[in-house]
Design an enzyme around this catalytic site. Structure first.
Site, PDB file in Angstrom:
ATOM      1  N   PHE A   1      42.705  48.908  67.247  1.00 22.53           N
ATOM      2  CA  PHE A   1      43.212  50.278  67.351  1.00 22.53           C
ATOM      3  C   PHE A   1      42.249  51.263  66.702  1.00 22.53           C
ATOM      4  O   PHE A   1      41.414  50.909  65.871  1.00 22.53           O
ATOM      5  CB  PHE A   1      44.600  50.406  66.711  1.00 22.53           C
ATOM      6  CG  PHE A   1      44.631  50.166  65.226  1.00 22.53           C
ATOM      7  CD1 PHE A   1      44.274  51.168  64.325  1.00 22.53           C
ATOM      8  CD2 PHE A   1      45.032  48.941  64.711  1.00 22.53           C
ATOM      9  CE1 PHE A   1      44.306  50.960  62.959  1.00 22.53           C
ATOM     10  CE2 PHE A   1      45.065  48.714  63.338  1.00 22.53           C
ATOM     11  CZ  PHE A   1      44.702  49.723  62.465  1.00 22.53           C
TER      12      PHE A   1
ATOM     13  N   CYS B   1      41.170  57.399  77.700  1.00 23.01           N
ATOM     14  CA  CYS B   1      41.967  56.287  78.227  1.00 23.01           C
ATOM     15  C   CYS B   1      42.240  56.442  79.726  1.00 23.01           C
ATOM     16  O   CYS B   1      43.146  55.802  80.271  1.00 23.01           O
ATOM     17  CB  CYS B   1      43.279  56.136  77.461  1.00 23.01           C
ATOM     18  SG  CYS B   1      43.028  55.921  75.685  1.00 23.01           S
TER      19      CYS B   1
END
Length: 234
Positions: free
Chosen positions: A174, A191
């Protein structure tokens, strides 16, 4: 089952150097699992968690679209940024100063064999951490990571995630925006998701700088509880 996780804080480190280090650890754990099965031994597999901060870099997951990078090679160079196509899931993301990156290299057979649950636990550790700062955040259906303002026109992502797993061993992880220059996200479609913003913890709190060591400690506290693990510093 070995639920001890070796914690290493690498500080500011080049992305490629860290990626190669991850791969080295990952291979060591996978090779031990193969040896255990081949020789019918029960040597405990180790677990690792790396904290790191990267210089400006864009990374593209194996299923990502290169068109989501909006800069040419020369423009990347002008911004002092690098680019890598890598072997995690997910699309394109940015790493840079002021961002807390966490790379768990875990043998999930020490915990549970469920990748979906693993991703949800990573998200939950960030959600619980941000809630300690008084932020309302959560998940967005079909979009891995942690978001604020879900279900409103002002949805914004604060933590991106992308992992790889083989033989139940994980790598990558992450990236939580804490004190990030958000202008670097303007050079990508983060993303691969259009029309949604990106944010950082300091922006949401309206402060110049958040204590990153404090944030890391909170993340580890919640990971310890969620994975029922013990973190040790090596």
């Amino acid at each position: 089952m070995n639920k001890t996780i070796q914690l290493q804080d690498l500080g500011l480190q080049d992305y490629k150097t860290t990626w190669e280090y991850q791969e080295e650890i990952f291979k060591k754990v996978v090779d031990l699992k193969i040896q255990n099965r081949r020789e019918e031994t029960t040597i405990a597999t180790p677990n690792y968690f790396l904290f790191v901060e990267h210089p400006h870099v864009y990374t593209l997951g194996k299923s990502g679209d290169l068109e989501n990078l909006l800069l040419s090679e020369k423009q990347l160079e002008a911004k002092g940024a690098t680019f890598y196509k890598i072997n995690r899931g997910g699309d394109i993301t940015y790493h840079g100063p002021g961002q807390i990156v966490g790379y768990p290299i875990l043998d999930l057979e020490n915990f549970f064999t469920d990748i979906h649950k693993y991703l949800r636990f990573l998200e939950e550790s960030i959600i619980l951490t941000l809630q300690e700062y008084g932020l309302e955040c959560g998940r967005s259906d079909g979009e891995t990571g942690v978001w604020l303002g879900v279900g409103t026109p002002f949805a914004r992502k604060i933590c991106a995630m992308g992992v790889r797993a083989s033989r139940w061993v994980t790598m990558h992880g992450f990236a939580l925006n804490v004190n990030v220059d958000l202008g670097y996200f303007d050079n990508i479609i983060p993303c691969g998701i259009r029309g949604k913003a990106v944010t950082s913890l300091n922006v949401e709190l309206g402060v110049e700088k958040v204590d990153e060591a404090e944030v890391k400690a909170k993340i580890i506290k919640h990971l310890t509880q969620l994975f029922e693990a013990e973190f040790v510093t090596k």
